[in-house]
Write an enzyme that holds these catalytic residues in place. Structure first.
Site: not given
Length: 340
Positions: A219, A303
């Site tokens: 990440q 999203e």
């Protein structure tokens, strides 16, 4: 989520409060009277008869001074009058038996110890009851910061504890087309495989994985790419900082529609797969985590391709209650920005 990919999306807010007002207890009033009686004339040499009855507060005294007292003085009646004038003790109020704490209900400790989160929720009376208990502080065993639990909430105000958390039961999803990393926690992987099969059986087409589990380091790399491409502020709207990504839990997955070739993730919402997922993901224990119009709560652009596994018990309550963010569902504050 696109690569370098968006990490999260919006939420809503409103809470209900109940106030119970108890009426003050009444105080009994005491009334006092002093009855008198005049004695009649008596035979020769009879003196005067004086009877005084003094009732003060809770005590009463009867004094009779007489020469040749009349035989009809009713002492029993005087005693009853004195007793009636005493303040009555306040009524006994029985305290209601406190409800059994949610975490102490039969089967809860055993289910939690076994790592069976859904069994624990059922033993506690179901997801709606657990939600209420958590919001009111009555379920300390449901720790929303515990990354090993299905109910963990990760957002811009709630990083992992510890920050570099790694799930212990990651596995690949069987029978599903995968791009990039396709690892999920075992329970989520099995549920996602069922979801994909159900979509195909319903004629909604093929759904593939573009991203599953991401480590803290993965990440960090992805977020840095977004920062380099878009700047820090814009990057934070579409990509989580390391230690704040749902993907690190192993319970989140980004998907794409594939009808032969796979499409653009940014257009997923308008595909038949996207529409089916929005309507049916909860049946398989997933929710669309970042919906349109909820950035003020989640801090992320929408999203529709990012789904989060909660388990069927929680997902059904989330869907049935009309919720759009986990923050709202659990009564948590909105997290549009990081706390720094």
């Amino acid at each position: 989520m696109r690569l370098p990919g968006p990490r999260h999306a919006p939420g809503a807010r409103h809470r209900a409060r109940e106030t119970v007002d108890a009426a003050p207890a009444a105080h009994p009033a005491a009334h006092h009277a002093a009855p008198t009686r005049r004695p009649g004339a008596l035979a020769a040499g009879a003196g005067a008869l004086g009877v005084a009855v003094l009732l003060a507060g809770a005590a009463a005294a009867l004094t009779a001074a007489t020469i040749g007292a009349p035989p009809d003085v009713d002492r029993a009646a005087a005693a009853r009058l004195a007793a009636a004038s005493r303040p009555s003790p306040p009524p006994l109020v029985s305290s209601p038996t406190p409800a059994v704490a949610a975490c102490e209900l039969p089967g809860v400790v055993e289910a939690l110890s076994a790592g069976d989160d859904e069994a624990a929720l059922i033993a506690m009376g179901g997801a709606a009851a657990v939600r209420e208990a958590v919001i009111t502080g009555g379920a300390p065993c449901i720790d929303l910061a515990d990354p090993t639990r299905l109910w963990v909430v990760v957002d811009k105000l709630r990083p992992y504890e510890p920050l570099g958390h790694e799930p212990a039961d990651l596995t690949r999803v069987d029978g599903v087309r995968v791009f990039n990393e396709g690892l999920l926690r075992a329970e989520a992987a099995a549920a996602f495989a069922e979801l994909v099969a159900a979509a195909q059986e319903a004629g909604a087409g093929q759904i593939a994985i573009t991203s599953g589990y991401r480590s803290f380091d993965d990440q960090a790399t992805q977020h840095a790419r977004w920062v380099a491409a878009e700047g820090a502020d814009s990057a934070d709207e579409v990509s989580a900082r390391p230690g704040y990504s749902e993907h690190q839990s192993g319970l989140a997955v980004d998907v794409v529609a594939c009808d032969g070739a796979c499409g653009d993730i940014a257009r997923f919402a308008s595909t038949r797969q996207g529409r089916w997922l929005a309507e049916n993901s909860w049946r398989h224990g997933f929710i669309v985590r970042y919906e349109q119009g909820q950035a003020g709560t989640t801090g992320y652009s929408p999203e529709p391709w990012h789904i989060r596994y909660l388990g069927v018990v929680l997902a059904a309550a989330y869907h049935g209650g009309g919720f759009h963010t986990l923050e709202d569902f659990w009564g948590l504050p909105a997290a549009p920005d990081y706390g720094d």
